[in-house]
Design a protein around this motif. Structure first.
Motif, PDB file in Angstrom:
ATOM      1  N   ALA A 192       0.839  -1.195   0.000  1.00 53.23           N
ATOM      2  CA  ALA A 192       0.000   0.000   0.000  1.00 53.23           C
ATOM      3  C   ALA A 192       0.873   1.245   0.000  1.00 53.23           C
ATOM      4  O   ALA A 192       1.894   1.301   0.694  1.00 53.23           O
ATOM      5  N   GLY A 193       0.473   2.228  -0.794  1.00 60.25           N
ATOM      6  CA  GLY A 193       1.221   3.475  -0.873  1.00 60.25           C
ATOM      7  C   GLY A 193       2.167   3.551  -2.046  1.00 60.25           C
ATOM      8  O   GLY A 193       2.849   4.563  -2.231  1.00 60.25           O
ATOM      9  N   THR A 194       2.213   2.490  -2.860  1.00 58.25           N
ATOM     10  CA  THR A 194       3.072   2.502  -4.049  1.00 58.25           C
ATOM     11  C   THR A 194       2.241   2.766  -5.299  1.00 58.25           C
ATOM     12  O   THR A 194       1.053   2.440  -5.356  1.00 58.25           O
ATOM     13  N   GLN A 195       2.880   3.343  -6.288  1.00 53.92           N
ATOM     14  CA  GLN A 195       2.301   3.497  -7.624  1.00 53.92           C
ATOM     15  C   GLN A 195       3.358   3.088  -8.643  1.00 53.92           C
ATOM     16  O   GLN A 195       4.525   3.463  -8.510  1.00 53.92           O
ATOM     17  N   VAL A 196       2.944   2.317  -9.642  1.00 54.38           N
ATOM     18  CA  VAL A 196       3.864   1.880 -10.690  1.00 54.38           C
ATOM     19  C   VAL A 196       3.840   2.904 -11.814  1.00 54.38           C
ATOM     20  O   VAL A 196       2.772   3.356 -12.245  1.00 54.38           O
ATOM     21  N   ARG A 197       5.017   3.285 -12.275  1.00 49.81           N
ATOM     22  CA  ARG A 197       5.146   4.231 -13.375  1.00 49.81           C
ATOM     23  C   ARG A 197       5.972   3.616 -14.501  1.00 49.81           C
ATOM     24  O   ARG A 197       6.933   2.896 -14.253  1.00 49.81           O
ATOM     25  N   SER A 198       5.594   3.939 -15.716  1.00 48.38           N
ATOM     26  CA  SER A 198       6.394   3.549 -16.877  1.00 48.38           C
ATOM     27  C   SER A 198       7.452   4.615 -17.118  1.00 48.38           C
ATOM     28  O   SER A 198       7.134   5.815 -17.172  1.00 48.38           O
ATOM     29  N   PRO A 199       8.702   4.220 -17.266  1.00 43.54           N
ATOM     30  CA  PRO A 199       9.766   5.208 -17.452  1.00 43.54           C
ATOM     31  C   PRO A 199       9.869   5.669 -18.894  1.00 43.54           C
ATOM     32  O   PRO A 199       9.248   5.102 -19.801  1.00 43.54           O
ATOM     33  N   ARG A 200      10.676   6.694 -19.088  1.00 39.17           N
ATOM     34  CA  ARG A 200      11.076   7.131 -20.418  1.00 39.17           C
ATOM     35  C   ARG A 200      12.541   6.766 -20.619  1.00 39.17           C
ATOM     36  O   ARG A 200      13.277   6.504 -19.663  1.00 39.17           O
ATOM     37  N   SER A 201      12.986   6.771 -21.854  1.00 41.00           N
ATOM     38  CA  SER A 201      14.390   6.499 -22.140  1.00 41.00           C
ATOM     39  C   SER A 201      15.257   7.704 -21.774  1.00 41.00           C
ATOM     40  O   SER A 201      14.815   8.856 -21.877  1.00 41.00           O
ATOM     41  N   ALA A 202      16.470   7.438 -21.357  1.00 39.12           N
ATOM     42  CA  ALA A 202      17.424   8.522 -21.127  1.00 39.12           C
ATOM     43  C   ALA A 202      17.741   9.219 -22.437  1.00 39.12           C
ATOM     44  O   ALA A 202      17.789   8.588 -23.502  1.00 39.12           O
ATOM     45  N   THR A 203      17.930  10.513 -22.378  1.00 37.69           N
ATOM     46  CA  THR A 203      18.270  11.284 -23.568  1.00 37.69           C
ATOM     47  C   THR A 203      19.756  11.147 -23.875  1.00 37.69           C
ATOM     48  O   THR A 203      20.548  10.783 -23.007  1.00 37.69           O
ATOM     49  N   PRO A 204      20.161  11.453 -25.104  1.00 37.74           N
ATOM     50  CA  PRO A 204      21.597  11.455 -25.403  1.00 37.74           C
ATOM     51  C   PRO A 204      22.400  12.342 -24.455  1.00 37.74           C
ATOM     52  O   PRO A 204      23.505  11.979 -24.046  1.00 37.74           O
ATOM     53  N   ALA A 205      21.845  13.488 -24.084  1.00 30.04           N
ATOM     54  CA  ALA A 205      22.562  14.388 -23.169  1.00 30.04           C
ATOM     55  C   ALA A 205      22.713  13.765 -21.791  1.00 30.04           C
ATOM     56  O   ALA A 205      23.749  13.941 -21.131  1.00 30.04           O
ATOM     57  N   GLU A 206      21.690  13.053 -21.329  1.00 28.58           N
ATOM     58  CA  GLU A 206      21.788  12.393 -20.017  1.00 28.58           C
ATOM     59  C   GLU A 206      22.833  11.288 -20.041  1.00 28.58           C
ATOM     60  O   GLU A 206      23.627  11.148 -19.101  1.00 28.58           O
TER      61      GLU A 206
END
Length: 342
Positions: free
Chosen positions: A42-56
């Motif tokens: 309880a208290g968690t939420q699942v998120r879909s990530p994004r890809s890291a950018t070339p700059a990152e």
């Protein structure tokens, strides 16, 4: 209203497949997700990530490494004896780095209580110019750079994986804005992480290594946290805390030689969460590294997730072993010129 603990993960991470019999298999993450599905926290939420950018990616890694890994995208290949890629590995790796960055973004913006990036491939062995040790890009180092850009003047990276994070150390050992702390089995792969490795140049004193022989217990980890890692971390006063959360020190792990338990990991996570709450408003992100016992890994991740959402765990009672006491003493002696708290 209490902010959620965010869990960043994606089915693409299961598509990174180093091959049959390889310990860093998709079954690792599948087991974690299965346990979290059977016993939701309880208290968690699942998120879909994004890809890291070339700059990152470029904030940590050289153009040569980025080009070499991109050239391997879409095919099977081998970087070294331990590090193999499949057609989806490159996309999974940049998504893993992006998940760590996204977790930092949400925590720094005050939209999450804290976060756990449940990713693979892992990252802490990836040096600025070299992928190695199951790792392609250094997820936690890229996340630390993202935290710096978002205003965290001082970032702590604490690494409790059984292996020393040579890549993270290499990324930051000449700097004082990122404090790298590692407790690990030593001597062991990759051969780095001796107590005298305290950083260099402007970063001298801002690398903390505690290397242990095999057999360390939860009580040994308690002493390392209480007598070395936490005092230096408190003195550093980070504005963001990151954890390279490897669970291969678990007593059932087939690769590591330690004797930690899932409750020991929960106690470590509690100590780090309390630190973050003391010094930086709870800004804490865990990033998955190793752990090769499916049961030990999944139960330990579940225990740490419970801690992130509010459970408090204490280290079990027990005496510190002579080996751990000696390791702590060596590390404190090496670092005492830089930290008056020691």
């Amino acid at each position: 209203m209490t902010l959620p603990t965010l869990l960043f993960t994606d089915p693409l991470f299961l598509q990174h497949d180093p091959g049959q019999g390889h310990p860093e298999s998709p079954a690792r993450l599948r087991s974690i997700l299965s346990v979290l599905a059977r016993a939701p926290v309880a208290g968690t939420q699942v998120r879909s990530p994004r890809s890291a950018t070339p700059a990152e990616l470029a904030s940590v890694h050289t153009p040569e490494l980025r080009h070499a890994l991109l050239e391997m995208a879409g095919q099977r290949g081998q970087i070294d004896a331990d590090t193999l890629v499949s057609p989806d590995s490159y996309d999974a790796a940049i998504l893993a780095a992006g998940a760590a960055v996204g977790a930092v973004e949400e925590v720094m913006a005050g939209r999450a209580r804290n976060a756990f990036a449940l990713v693979r491939p892992p990252g802490h062995h990836a040096e600025p110019g070299q992928a190695m040790g199951f790792c392609l890009f250094n997820n936690v180092a890229i996340a630390a750079e993202a935290g710096r850009k978002l205003g965290a003047e001082r970032v702590l990276v604490l690494d409790w994986d059984v292996h020393h994070g040579n890549g993270t150390q290499a990324a930051f050992e000449s700097r004082r804005d990122v404090l790298y702390q590692s407790v690990h089995q030593y001597p062991y792969y990759p051969g780095t992480g001796a107590p005298h490795e305290v950083g260099q140049g402007a970063g001298e004193g801002f690398t903390v290594n505690c290397g242990l022989p095999g057999g360390a217990t939860d009580a040994d980890y308690r002493s390392i946290f209480e007598d070395l890692l936490l005092p230096v971390a408190d003195a550093f006063q980070p504005q963001l805390v990151l954890v390279s959360a490897g669970f291969d020190p678990h007593r059932s792990d087939p690769i590591g030689g330690m004797m930690a338990t899932e409750r020991g990991f929960a106690a470590m996570c509690s100590a780090v969460r309390s630190l973050a709450e003391r010094v930086c408003g709870g800004k804490l992100v865990l990033v998955l590294e190793g752990g090769y016992s499916l049961e030990g890994l999944s139960q330990s991740v579940h225990a740490c997730t419970e801690v992130l959402t509010g459970r408090q765990d204490s280290f079990p009672a027990g005496d510190t072993s002579a080996d751990a006491a000696q390791a702590i003493a060596r590390s404190r002696a090496a670092l005492r010129p830089y930290w008056s708290c020691l």
